[in-house]
Write an enzyme that holds these catalytic residues in place. Structure first.
Site, PDB file in Angstrom:
ATOM      1  N   PHE A 108       1.913  -3.569   4.169  1.00 29.34           N
ATOM      2  CA  PHE A 108       2.235  -4.381   4.607  1.00 29.34           C
ATOM      3  C   PHE A 108       3.821  -5.000   4.189  1.00 29.34           C
ATOM      4  CE2 PHE A 108      -2.125  -7.208   4.729  1.00 29.34           C
ATOM      5  CZ  PHE A 108      -2.533  -6.272   5.676  1.00 29.34           C
ATOM      6  N   HIS A 167      -1.755   8.001   6.239  1.00 28.36           N
ATOM      7  CA  HIS A 167      -2.109   6.716   5.743  1.00 28.36           C
ATOM      8  C   HIS A 167      -3.506   6.390   6.115  1.00 28.36           C
ATOM      9  CE1 HIS A 167      -1.564   2.917   3.713  1.00 28.36           C
ATOM     10  NE2 HIS A 167      -1.587   2.357   4.769  1.00 28.36           N
ATOM     11  N   CYS A 210       0.810  -1.014   0.121  1.00 26.59           N
ATOM     12  CA  CYS A 210      -0.011   0.130   0.048  1.00 26.59           C
ATOM     13  C   CYS A 210       0.628   1.136  -0.044  1.00 26.59           C
ATOM     14  CB  CYS A 210      -1.157   0.079   1.096  1.00 26.59           C
ATOM     15  SG  CYS A 210      -2.005  -1.610   0.997  1.00 26.59           S
ATOM     16  N   GLU A 224       0.070   5.970  13.754  1.00 30.85           N
ATOM     17  CA  GLU A 224       0.520   6.940  12.780  1.00 30.85           C
ATOM     18  C   GLU A 224       0.571   8.021  13.586  1.00 30.85           C
ATOM     19  OE1 GLU A 224      -1.409   7.066   9.262  1.00 30.85           O
ATOM     20  OE2 GLU A 224      -0.180   8.944   8.353  1.00 30.85           O
ATOM     21  N   HIS A 250      -9.712   2.450   0.368  1.00 29.36           N
ATOM     22  CA  HIS A 250      -8.376   2.081   0.193  1.00 29.36           C
ATOM     23  C   HIS A 250      -7.806   1.778  -1.283  1.00 29.36           C
ATOM     24  CE1 HIS A 250      -4.238   1.319   1.128  1.00 29.36           C
ATOM     25  NE2 HIS A 250      -4.314   0.696   2.305  1.00 29.36           N
ATOM     26  N   LYS A 292      -8.905   8.344   3.119  1.00 27.15           N
ATOM     27  CA  LYS A 292      -9.674   7.129   2.810  1.00 27.15           C
ATOM     28  C   LYS A 292     -10.770   7.059   3.272  1.00 27.15           C
ATOM     29  CE  LYS A 292      -5.193   4.614   2.306  1.00 27.15           C
ATOM     30  NZ  LYS A 292      -4.103   5.517   2.735  1.00 27.15           N
TER      31      LYS A 292
END
Lengths: 422, 82
Positions: A410, A312, A172, A323, A349, A344
């Protein structure tokens, strides 16, 4: 050999095809209006395969409505989205058409367009054909369509780009990493112009089933529009999205020489990796802080300069707070004047496309001095440590400003890009 | 039931048009696949795969190079169906 000065990198073109709209203008307008792109999936396979998730943020404009029919036959959807966004960005930049008399020298034009997954639908359709009808029925274009570098390669062919075409894969964070790579191509002197971005086309029961199996998707089937809710206390996972975003990056000198309109500068790129866990972020946020810190260093910026962060923030319980803790630790009291946006909440996403779309949003935010909203935050998580833009856009200050776009993937991939006003 | 050569030409023209974006009326019997219709080897193999499906014939790989024109392909398919 004397090394020339390191060029500044500016953004001169934007393109996007997303769950919010088929262009950058439509996507940005829908984002400022706080629109959700998520809706129920109208496909028989949802029931057929008993998918636990029945909705997603699906593309607003089918690329078949935009591209020539043979193009839709030769490109996986991941490449189709990238091509739609790349053509918009190129036109938006005012660069000459690659076939025109005043076309750029292709040796100085590069491409960095990434996908997190690649041509997954092509792979699975080919597998279905093989199993049901045998190898002779498989289509000859299967391999060039399934390659994860296929979107980059098609964009390279489209614009006659010979300085190099790259597909940075980091889940991502792929789209943001591609833009970071493109910045380096210009800074190192390899290219004057780079077409950079990310794309993803994961709408297939396999992909939804796989993410569902990892227990990372929201299960809010009865209310798709409110399912993506980063920083809300009741968030329960991300909403799968699809689409692409592309930016045209140029050396500041190249853009100035042709009198181009400049939206903003990509002033810093920060990369790091967690080396902690395959899917969970390091709870200490060391890698996230390192990425942001490195980007600020490259930009020559300090925490006091940062006014906006496009997080994110995927709407998962752990990731969102890690975050903001990283941001608070890095920026200290300067985090108090940061306006945090989690777009998002509206787009879903876009996986490999996310970092690129959020770079487009961050560039637009800096250019228009307007931070986009975060929707669905009915009850902000009390552990949220940074001021959040909720429901309606918030004005950014005048003068010199710095914004950060964070993207994490990931595998522990962290990418931070800083965007500075032109 | 075997198709007539007119039916094969019309069906092949549809396949070529789908692959290349050319109008079906451009896909005439005398047209060369490579020079006249600008079809590369991967596109040619895609057309062959679809033609095998549509006309229920087998076009072996070592025969494809002999199909220079649209008419050659029509004849091959007609013979294979006979």
């Amino acid at each position: 050999m004397t090394r020339q000065h390191t060029p500044e990198v500016v953004v001169t073109g934007l393109g996007a095809t997303t769950p919010l709209g088929g262009t950058t203008a439509d996507t940005w307008a829908a984002a400022l209006a706080g629109t959700s792109g998520a809706r129920t999936i109208d496909q028989p396979w949802v029931e057929q395969y008993e998918l636990p998730i029945t909705f997603a943020a699906q593309i607003a404009v089918d690329p078949a409505d935009v591209l020539a029919r043979p193009e839709t036959k030769r490109m996986d959807k991941s490449a189709q989205y990238a091509m739609v966004a790349a053509r918009e960005a190129w036109t938006d930049s005012g660069l000459p058409a690659p076939t025109s008399d005043d076309a750029l020298d292709g040796d100085r034009v590069g491409v960095a367009v990434a996908s997190g997954i690649g041509g997954i639908t092509t792979i699975l359709d080919g597998w279905d054909t093989l199993r049901e009808r045998g190898a002779r029925r498989m289509l000859p274009m299967t391999v060039p369509m399934l390659m994860p570098n296929s979107p980059a390669a098609y964009v390279e062919l489209e614009f006659g780009a010979r300085a190099g075409a790259h597909a940075t894969v980091s889940a991502c964070a792929s789209g943001a990493e591609a833009i970071g790579y493109a910045v380096e191509m210009i800074r190192s002197g390899r290219a004057d112009v780079v077409v950079a971005g990310g794309t993803e086309a994961p709408m297939h029961p396999f992909t939804l089933g796989a993410f569902a199996a990892s227990r990372t998707l929201s299960l809010r089937n009865d209310s798709p529009e409110t399912a993506s809710r980063p920083y809300d206390i009741d968030r329960d996972g991300f909403v799968m999205g699809e689409g692409a975003a592309v930016v045209i990056l140029e050396s500041a000198e190249h853009a100035a020489a042709r009198g181009a309109r400049v939206y903003a500068k990509i002033s810093g790129v920060g990369l790091s990796s967690d080396a902690y866990h395959m899917t969970s972020p390091d709870p200490e946020g060391r890698g996230q802080r390192a990425a942001m810190s490195r980007a600020l260093d490259m930009a020559g910026a300090t925490p006091a300069d940062v006014v906006h962060i496009n997080a994110h923030a995927t709407s998962t319980s752990v990731g969102d707070l890690t975050e903001t803790a990283s941001i608070r630790t890095l920026l200290g009291s300067d985090a108090d004047h940061v306006l945090l946006s989690a777009t998002k909440s509206m787009t879903g996403h876009l996986l490999g496309g996310a970092g690129a779309l959020e770079t487009v949003f961050t560039v637009k935010a800096v250019a228009d001095r307007l931070a986009p909203p975060t929707i669905n935050v009915d009850n902000p998580d009390p552990q949220l440590q940074v001021p959040l833009v909720r429901n309606t856009p918030a004005a950014l200050p005048v003068g010199d400003i710095v914004a950060i776009n964070n993207s994490f993937g990931f595998g522990g991939h962290n990418v931070a890009l800083t965007v500075t006003n032109a | 039931m075997a198709a007539t050569t007119e039916e094969i030409l019309a069906g092949l023209a549809e396949i070529v048009a789908e692959e290349t974006g050319l109008p079906t009326e451009n896909v005439a019997a005398e047209k060369s696949f490579t020079d006249g219709l600008d079809i590369d080897s991967l596109s040619m193999m895609t057309i062959v795969t679809h033609a095998e499906d549509k006309f229920d014939v087998r076009i072996p790989d070592d025969q494809v190079a002999n199909l220079k024109t649209v008419g050659d392909a029509v004849s091959f398919i007609a013979d294979a169906q006979a």
